[in-house]
Design a protein around this motif. Structure first.
Motif, PDB file in Angstrom:
ATOM      1  N   LEU B 162      -6.860  17.324 -34.762  1.00  0.00           N
ATOM      2  CA  LEU B 162      -7.522  17.614 -33.485  1.00  0.00           C
ATOM      3  C   LEU B 162      -8.409  18.842 -33.626  1.00  0.00           C
ATOM      4  O   LEU B 162      -9.592  18.830 -33.270  1.00  0.00           O
ATOM      5  N   THR B 163      -7.831  19.909 -34.156  1.00  0.00           N
ATOM      6  CA  THR B 163      -8.575  21.164 -34.241  1.00  0.00           C
ATOM      7  C   THR B 163      -9.770  21.010 -35.162  1.00  0.00           C
ATOM      8  O   THR B 163     -10.862  21.507 -34.884  1.00  0.00           O
ATOM      9  N   PHE B 164      -9.555  20.293 -36.248  1.00  0.00           N
ATOM     10  CA  PHE B 164     -10.633  20.114 -37.211  1.00  0.00           C
ATOM     11  C   PHE B 164     -11.822  19.382 -36.593  1.00  0.00           C
ATOM     12  O   PHE B 164     -12.970  19.835 -36.699  1.00  0.00           O
ATOM     13  N   SER B 165     -11.565  18.259 -35.914  1.00  0.00           N
ATOM     14  CA  SER B 165     -12.702  17.506 -35.378  1.00  0.00           C
ATOM     15  C   SER B 165     -13.375  18.285 -34.253  1.00  0.00           C
ATOM     16  O   SER B 165     -14.598  18.277 -34.127  1.00  0.00           O
ATOM     17  N   THR B 166     -12.566  19.001 -33.454  1.00  0.00           N
ATOM     18  CA  THR B 166     -13.178  19.819 -32.401  1.00  0.00           C
ATOM     19  C   THR B 166     -14.122  20.846 -33.024  1.00  0.00           C
ATOM     20  O   THR B 166     -15.242  21.043 -32.557  1.00  0.00           O
ATOM     21  N   THR B 167     -13.655  21.487 -34.088  1.00  0.00           N
ATOM     22  CA  THR B 167     -14.480  22.508 -34.727  1.00  0.00           C
ATOM     23  C   THR B 167     -15.746  21.901 -35.324  1.00  0.00           C
ATOM     24  O   THR B 167     -16.826  22.470 -35.216  1.00  0.00           O
ATOM     25  N   ALA B 168     -15.621  20.721 -35.955  1.00  0.00           N
ATOM     26  CA  ALA B 168     -16.791  20.098 -36.560  1.00  0.00           C
ATOM     27  C   ALA B 168     -17.849  19.801 -35.500  1.00  0.00           C
ATOM     28  O   ALA B 168     -19.038  20.091 -35.687  1.00  0.00           O
ATOM     29  N   VAL B 169     -17.413  19.252 -34.366  1.00  0.00           N
ATOM     30  CA  VAL B 169     -18.378  18.971 -33.297  1.00  0.00           C
ATOM     31  C   VAL B 169     -18.948  20.288 -32.774  1.00  0.00           C
ATOM     32  O   VAL B 169     -20.156  20.391 -32.513  1.00  0.00           O
ATOM     33  N   GLY B 170     -18.096  21.299 -32.670  1.00  0.00           N
ATOM     34  CA  GLY B 170     -18.557  22.611 -32.225  1.00  0.00           C
ATOM     35  C   GLY B 170     -19.657  23.151 -33.132  1.00  0.00           C
ATOM     36  O   GLY B 170     -20.682  23.649 -32.662  1.00  0.00           O
ATOM     37  N   VAL B 171     -19.460  23.021 -34.440  1.00  0.00           N
ATOM     38  CA  VAL B 171     -20.455  23.504 -35.393  1.00  0.00           C
ATOM     39  C   VAL B 171     -21.786  22.766 -35.177  1.00  0.00           C
ATOM     40  O   VAL B 171     -22.859  23.374 -35.129  1.00  0.00           O
ATOM     41  N   TYR B 172     -21.689  21.456 -34.998  1.00  0.00           N
ATOM     42  CA  TYR B 172     -22.895  20.651 -34.753  1.00  0.00           C
ATOM     43  C   TYR B 172     -23.615  21.124 -33.492  1.00  0.00           C
ATOM     44  O   TYR B 172     -24.831  21.319 -33.485  1.00  0.00           O
ATOM     45  N   LEU B 173     -22.851  21.362 -32.431  1.00  0.00           N
ATOM     46  CA  LEU B 173     -23.476  21.788 -31.185  1.00  0.00           C
ATOM     47  C   LEU B 173     -24.084  23.176 -31.321  1.00  0.00           C
ATOM     48  O   LEU B 173     -25.139  23.461 -30.739  1.00  0.00           O
ATOM     49  N   VAL B 174     -23.444  24.045 -32.098  1.00  0.00           N
ATOM     50  CA  VAL B 174     -24.018  25.380 -32.317  1.00  0.00           C
ATOM     51  C   VAL B 174     -25.354  25.248 -33.037  1.00  0.00           C
ATOM     52  O   VAL B 174     -26.346  25.884 -32.661  1.00  0.00           O
ATOM     53  N   PHE B 175     -25.404  24.386 -34.046  1.00  0.00           N
ATOM     54  CA  PHE B 175     -26.665  24.166 -34.749  1.00  0.00           C
ATOM     55  C   PHE B 175     -27.738  23.687 -33.771  1.00  0.00           C
ATOM     56  O   PHE B 175     -28.879  24.154 -33.797  1.00  0.00           O
ATOM     57  N   LEU B 176     -27.369  22.749 -32.903  1.00  0.00           N
ATOM     58  CA  LEU B 176     -28.337  22.243 -31.920  1.00  0.00           C
ATOM     59  C   LEU B 176     -28.782  23.363 -30.995  1.00  0.00           C
ATOM     60  O   LEU B 176     -29.967  23.506 -30.693  1.00  0.00           O
ATOM     61  N   ALA B 177     -27.810  24.182 -30.559  1.00  0.00           N
ATOM     62  CA  ALA B 177     -28.146  25.268 -29.647  1.00  0.00           C
ATOM     63  C   ALA B 177     -29.087  26.258 -30.314  1.00  0.00           C
ATOM     64  O   ALA B 177     -29.913  26.894 -29.646  1.00  0.00           O
TER      65      ALA B 177
END
Ligand code: HEM
Lengths: 580, 375
Positions: B162-177
């Motif tokens: 759970l934590t891993f996939s949340t973090t991966a999506v978070g990283v993607y969204l940070v890149f987009l931001a």
């Protein structure tokens, strides 16, 4: 191998391929890749060739790869250092593989000859690489940035404009500007020779030397870390000691319950200290579904450094060892030690001390053995040994005779089953203090022929049949187990690790780059300014930065109204004037 | 003795299995399932973006490659390209001209999955919004889980996932931001997140339980949280590397006069140029490598405090080391002539495979000191 194939499109060649020559030289201190041709001369030629190969980037790459590959078997095959029983088990089950693995050193990969060979070669390569790179870098720091290439248009980032300002003014302004941006900037001309600066047509500037510093620091830190690790392995020691509340320990070999050490360890290496366990405290979750989960484990100790040191108080916790010199004292386990008094047939006390029992589960259900070695005489006055099997529940709840219901001493019950005869301790074989060897012992039987076995509460006494004496459970003490480890040079390993991270960050995040500014009078009397930028690797930052510098410089040397076009065709512009 | 052993097991299960707070645990489960539903919606919307994007028939790569045949470098005057996109600074007056390195293909980046199609772009934006929603829901799920067990949410593999996939999506969204052009990552990312969560809720599900005392240490929090972050970033790097390999083959084929299939053309034309993908994955991997180094050292410090030795070749430690050496090999390859490009990319993928094995393989197949986590 790379020399035979043309550079594949997309895999950009090194910047030298662009024909930039000296301008791109020494932008890093990476060793030159030379053709892997065979050597020409005798022994010295071969030696030199071998050394060149060993310290090349290609071989470093290969060795790194081998290192990671070599580490794999150790994680999949049981290792004798960590799990001897599994290794023995593996040997038993595999007639063919077992001896084969044994031969290949696969049961102790990380100390095997071949694994050592890989990392020793790697580190020889590393040292052979760092030393010349450091010298080269020192040379680069003392020399000046290379002069502007003839054609700045060939650089990855380029810009130009025409201005009314005089060339000298532009160069002077560029020099000031670049220095303000902390570039190492010097005036330069193609005629400049022998390191004597001659006012020329361009300015050469370089920045980001810290990248190289970081890279070298990182690689040196690797050597420090490995050396510290190897040192620690050779001189380490590790031992265990179970201590009852109120008892003490002094750090000498004979006091340990068990002890392991590295190959070069010497008993003189043991740090001189001693400590007493004053109190052990364990608290547990009292209620809820996690009732019984440990909340705190603490051992209050008094310790002294050296034979005559002053006593100091400390509390040792699970993750917080007591550190004395290179030694660390860890709290690793705890348990209970019922205090037992044994009287013989005449009523004389022959045994009176706490006996540590071994915990079996998280609620500290414990078992062990009480061994009365000498002094005991039975009802007939004959000398015998006693062995008493003990089973202990710190919290007994009626109905559950085989397991404690809580780790603390809420309702302690000690179950004792006494035997008499010969303990077998004099046979010379090592024996566990927690187990009885019953081969030469007989259980005490009651009148009905049943084995005597009784549950005692603190203060209670059980009588042995036929006036053979009695056993009293006086009370309960706690014990704590301490692991005392000594891993010298751990501080060096940590220091190396910190330097490695900082150096690595510097090496990866700092760009080393060069900027050249050339300003010459064109044929029509108008000054042409050209600027070029070059980084070690293609980076978006280089043109960005060049743009900023150009923008500032442009403000000081504004564009001249131009007849033809805003930007002169770069292929025509090259400052041929400078060649004269 | 055997009766005793079973009794011991019983004691263990009763103390560990019970949830600290059943309610919060249930809320967490509901949130995770909801997040999966929203991710599924996002998944279909990303697909819609790709489908609508296929309407635009772009083939810039071929044009770029045929206009400037490779191998002509150095023959005549240098070719100069003005790039207006990306990081090139365009000044008021002096324009900075950026020239690709010799031997490098100068191919423009593709427009992204939407291929310049307006409707495709709309779907892309919706997909990103859905991803944000799913991320928030999943994040709340992880938070509820953490509160229910009253500790950090990484005590077992279910929580790790759970934590891993949340973090991966978070990283993607940070890149987009940060306005990085990586929407092309959306579809592969959401696909793997769905697989990861599916695995978590079916195979790996563990009722909430407590940590054993040796795990209580702030070094653990530092060590594990940075490990998860590194994993997420390495994952982004690995996806970019795989796409680089595809795109590079595609460009090679075009450059050598081949004719890729229409599906390949449609997809590949919309991705960034291979050089951009390569550079992106390098930057991502290089940027996180010092953090990975730190993670291992933090782990060693923790092991030193908890087990009395900072390094003991435990399987987990060994694989962290292997992963580290593999990434170091990759960085070295990037600086070694003849190893740049595809070969370095293969090493990067091997390195990521090592990371994954450490994450899953070691927990499942190998027993060691780290296996208290309970699969
Ligand atoms: C213990 C083994 C080694 C490890 C773990 C290691 C690791 C690394 C890492 C992570 C980098 C990336 C930093 C950067 O790109 O600036 C690097 C760069 C470098 N390493 Fe090593 N290295 C090792 C051994 C060696 C050896 C034996 C050599 C000499 C042949 C060497 C020469 C270099 C050079 C020249 C660079 C900089 C390349 C550049 O300019 O980009 N390294 N190393």
């Amino acid at each position: 191998m790379s020399n035979t194939t043309a550079p594949a499109p997309g895999s950009s060649g090194s910047s030298d391929d662009q024909g930039l020559g000296a301008a791109a030289s020494q932008l890093s201190t990476a060793p030159q890749e030379d053709a892997p041709g065979p050597p020409s001369m005798g022994v010295i030629g071969w030696a030199r060739w071998f050394w060149r190969q060993l310290t090349s980037m290609r071989v470093a790459l290969l060795l790194l790869f081998l290192l990671s590959l070599g580490a794999i078997p150790g994680s999949l095959i049981p290792q004798s250092g960590t799990d001897d029983t599994k290794v023995a088990d593996f040997m038993r089950r595999h007639d063919f593989l077992g001896p084969l693995y044994e031969k290949l050193g696969l049961f102790h990969v990380y100390s095997s000859v071949w694994f050592s060979a890989i990392y020793i070669l790697l580190f020889v390569s590393l040292i052979g690489c760092i030393v010349p790179r450091t010298w080269q870098f020192v040379g680069q720091l003392r020399s000046r940035p290379p002069g502007a290439p003839r054609r700045l248009t060939r650089l990855p980032a380029y810009t130009t404009w025409r201005t009314e300002a005089e060339p000298e003014q532009v160069r002077e302004a560029a020099l000031v500007l670049l220095r303000k941006r902390r570039f190492r900037a010097l005036p330069h001309s193609p005629k400049d020779a022998g390191g004597i600066p001659i006012a020329g047509d361009s300015v050469a500037a370089e920045k980001g030397y810290l990248r190289e510093v970081g890279n070298l620091a990182f690689h040196i830190a690797l050597i420090v870390m490995l050396t510290a690790f190897a040192w620690g392995q050779l001189y380490k020691s590790e031992g265990n000691k179970l201590i009852l509340e109120g008892d003490g320990f002094s750090n000498t070999l004979t006091q340990y319950d068990d002890f392991k050490s590295g190959t070069l360890f010497d008993t003189d290496d043991l740090d001189p200290f001693s400590f007493n366990l004053k109190d052990f405290k364990g608290t547990y979750e009292e209620s809820g579904p996690n009732r019984g989960t440990p909340r705190t484990y603490e051992a209050d100790v008094d310790y002294r450094v050296g034979a005559y040191g002053k006593a100091q108080k400390r509390t040792v916790k699970v993750n917080e060892p007591l550190v004395i010199g290179d030694s660390k004292v860890y709290l690793t386990a705890h348990g209970y030690a019922p205090v037992i008094t044994v009287r013989d047939g005449k009523g004389d006390i022959v045994f009176d001390q706490p006996v540590a029992l071994l915990p079996l589960d998280s609620n500290v259900t414990s078992s062990g053995a009480i061994k009365v070695m000498d002094g005991y005489r039975n009802a007939k006055g004959v000398q015998e040994q006693l062995g008493i099997q003990a089973f202990f529940l710190p919290t007994y709840v009626p109905g559950n005779e085989i397991a404690s219901q809580f780790p603390a001493l809420e309702n302690p019950v000690l179950n004792l089953a006494p035997y008499h005869g010969d303990l077998g301790v004099n046979a010379g074989l090592p024996q566990s203090v927690y187990q009885l060897d019953k081969t030469h012992m007989k259980a005490f039987k009651d009148a009905k022929g049943q084995q005597v076995r009784e549950n005692l509460k603190p203060g209670e006494t059980m009588q042995l049949p036929n006036g053979a004496g009695s056993i009293t459970y006086k009370g309960t003490q706690e014990w704590a187990n301490f692991q005392i480890t000594r891993q010298p040079a751990a501080g060096w390993a940590l220091g190396g690790a910190i330097v490695a991270i900082v150096g690595l960050a510097g090496s990866l995040f700092i760009q080393r780059r060069r900027v050249w500014v050339r300003a010459v009078k064109g044929p029509d009397g108008v000054t042409v300014v050209e600027m070029g930028g070059l980084g070690r690797s293609e980076s978006a930052k280089v043109p960005e930065e060049l743009g900023e510098i150009a923008g500032t410089l442009y403000d000081q040397a504004p564009g001249a109204p131009d007849a033809d076009s805003e930007t002169p065709d770069p292929t025509v512009v090259p400052a041929e004037g400078a060649e004269k | 003795m055997s009766a005793l052993a079973t009794a011991t097991d019983l004691v263990h299960t009763t103390t560990l299995a019970a949830a600290t707070n059943e309610n919060l645990a249930n809320i967490s489960n509901t949130l995770i399932y909801s997040a999966m539903a929203v991710y599924t919606l996002a998944f279909f919307t990303y697909i819609a973006e790709w489908i609508f994007g296929s309407r635009s028939k772009v083939s810039r790569t071929a044009a770029a490659l045929t206009a400037k045949p490779a191998g002509a470098a150095g023959a005549k005057a240098p070719e100069v390209t003005v790039k207006n996109a990306g990081g090139t600074a365009v000044l008021e007056r002096p324009k900075v001209v950026v020239r690709a390195a010799a031997g490098a293909r100068d191919v423009p980046d593709g427009p992204g999955a939407h291929g310049g199609d307006v409707q495709g772009d709309l779907y892309g934006r919706i997909a990103v919004s859905l991803t944000v929603v799913a991320f928030l829901v999943e994040f709340a799920g992880v938070l509820a889980r953490a509160l229910s067990v009253q500790r950090a949410p990484w005590g077992n593999m279910y929580e790790f996932n759970l934590t891993f996939s949340t973090t991966a999506v978070g990283v993607y969204l940070v890149f987009l931001a940060l306005k990085k052009d990586i929407r092309w990552l959306g579809l592969p990312l959401v696909t793997t997140v769905l697989l990861d969560l599916g695995l978590a809720v079916t195979v790996l599900y563990t009722a909430s339980d407590q940590l054993v005392p040796a795990l209580h240490s702030y070094w653990l929090y530092i060590h594990v949280s940075t490990a998860i972050l590194c994993g997420a970033v390495f994952y982004v790097g690995a996806v970019a590397t795989i796409l680089y390999l595809f795109k590079d083959s595609y460009e090679n084929k075009l450059a050598s006069g081949g004719e890729p299939g229409s599906f390949a053309t449609s997809v590949m034309e919309r991705l960034p140029a291979s050089a951009s993908l390569d550079k992106f994955s390098y930057r991502v991997n290089a940027a996180v490598f010092p953090l990975w180094t730190f993670t291992i050292i933090a782990g060693a410090i923790w092991a030193g405090d908890a087990w009395g030795r900072y390094w003991g070749w435990d399987p987990k430690e060994t694989w962290a080391f292997i992963t580290w050496v593999a990434y170091a090999t990759y960085l070295h390859a990037r600086a070694t002539a003849g190893w740049k490009g595809r070969r370095a990319a293969y090493i990067a993928l091997i390195a990521f495979a090592c990371f994954l094995f450490n994450y899953y393989g070691v927990n499942i197949f190998v027993s060691g000191k780290h296996s208290y986590a309970g699969v």
